[in-house]
Scaffold this motif. Structure first.
Motif, PDB file in Angstrom:
ATOM      1  N   GLY A   1       0.786  -1.218   0.000  1.00 29.26           N
ATOM      2  CA  GLY A   1       0.000   0.000   0.000  1.00 29.26           C
ATOM      3  C   GLY A   1       0.820   1.271   0.000  1.00 29.26           C
TER       4      GLY A   1
ATOM      5  N   ARG B   1      -3.751   0.551  -0.907  1.00 28.84           N
ATOM      6  CA  ARG B   1      -4.669  -0.223  -0.075  1.00 28.84           C
ATOM      7  C   ARG B   1      -6.112   0.156  -0.373  1.00 28.84           C
ATOM      8  NH1 ARG B   1      -0.798   0.763   4.046  1.00 28.84           N
ATOM      9  NH2 ARG B   1       0.232  -1.155   4.736  1.00 28.84           N
TER      10      ARG B   1
ATOM     11  N   ARG C   1      -4.218  -4.959   2.351  1.00 28.01           N
ATOM     12  CA  ARG C   1      -2.784  -4.822   2.572  1.00 28.01           C
ATOM     13  C   ARG C   1      -2.074  -4.105   1.419  1.00 28.01           C
ATOM     14  NH1 ARG C   1      -0.539  -7.985   6.599  1.00 28.01           N
ATOM     15  NH2 ARG C   1      -1.977  -9.444   7.617  1.00 28.01           N
TER      16      ARG C   1
END
Length: 303
Positions: free
Chosen positions: A51, A169, A150
């Motif tokens: 992310g 993310r 994630r």
């Protein structure tokens, strides 16, 4: 099935999570790296940060910032679906960078073995270790697992990580559920037969409501942010139209899949129209743009 013109996803949708412009390109990248093979990255110990980025490469960087950090790429490949989106390859560093049509970094592919996540996941780690640490994830076709919360995705070969993809993310989004397309029944948590009010309670009022057919009794509710259309009759959901790769069938077919992948998954017995094929018994249809799936329609099957 419904004959509709493709509706445009909003700009904000395209810049968050798994945007439609990424779906086909992800498959393209996995193919490219399958041909290139994994190469060693730099000796530095920078981490893969889901992310966020990889080493000095950060999501959101401009092309100028990227070149300042890494220098010129060894090669630049245009996206097959969006000529304004490009993949910049840095093989000596073991990474490639996906530059979106807005000009910023929206993804990083890791194919070198020196990079790892804080948990120690790297190219070559077993699939079992990935699922032990991160959970089952979302299946994105054969050999691919995605973890939207994630900002990480993995491709596997022979039970080991082959490439790692870092992207923005994605927050938990209402009605996404398991993101499964179940032909003739549901898309995620959008169930055929449910009231449209359930969708509007979760996503807000539709951006547009258009009549379908001559009578106009059926209506298409268009949700641009989600790139989803919902066909409604008498307040109840009759069909779902997808222009996003956020949802996928059990066979691994989604928006961005190739025609060959559709035929391999669903078979060669179908009803066809120019640019479209329908599996009426299953309750699913596909609209193609070139060789790629542009739109998926899910309706009640005739079984």
């Amino acid at each position: 099935m419904y004959t509709t013109q493709p509706f445009e996803a909003s700009k904000s949708h395209r810049l968050s999570g798994f945007r439609p412009e990424l779906v086909a390109f992800l498959l393209f990248m996995f193919l490219v790296f399958g041909l290139l093979g994994a190469r060693p990255g730099s000796a530095q110990s920078d981490l893969i940060r889901g992310g966020q980025g990889v080493g000095v490469v950060r999501l959101g960087q401009t092309l100028g910032e990227l070149r300042k950090a890494l220098g010129p790429p060894a090669r630049v490949t245009s996206s097959p679906n969006d000529p304004n989106s490009k993949l910049l390859d840095y093989p000596k560093r073991g990474i490639s960078v996906f530059l979106g049509s807005s000009g910023g970094v929206i993804g990083v592919v890791v194919h070198g073995r020196s990079w790892q996540t804080p948990e120690g996941i790297a190219v070559g780690t077993s699939q079992g270790q990935v699922t032990k640490l991160f959970g089952k994830g979302l299946v994105r076709g054969e050999g691919n697992l995605t973890y939207p919360d994630r900002g990480l995705a993995f491709s596997f070969r022979n039970g080991k990580v082959h490439t790692i993809y870092v992207f923005q993310r994605e927050e938990s989004r209402a009605l996404m559920g398991d993101r499964l397309i179940d032909p003739g029944r549901r898309v995620g948590q959008i169930l055929l037969g449910d009231p449209i009010s359930r969708v509007e309670e979760a996503w807000g009022r539709a951006d547009r409501v258009l009549p379908l057919g001559q009578g106009g009794q059926e209506k298409l509710y268009s949700f641009k942010e989600e790139a989803v259309g919902v066909v409604v009759l008498g307040g109840r959901i009759q069909g779902v139209i997808l222009e996003t790769g956020d949802f996928i069938t059990r066979e691994g077919v989604k928006v961005g899949s190739t025609r060959a992948e559709v035929l391999r998954a669903f078979g060669t017995t179908f009803r066809s129209e120019p640019g479209r094929i329908w599996y009426d018994v299953r309750g699913i249809g596909f609209w193609f743009q070139g060789d790629r799936v542009r739109q998926i329609q899910v309706v009640s099957g005739s079984r």
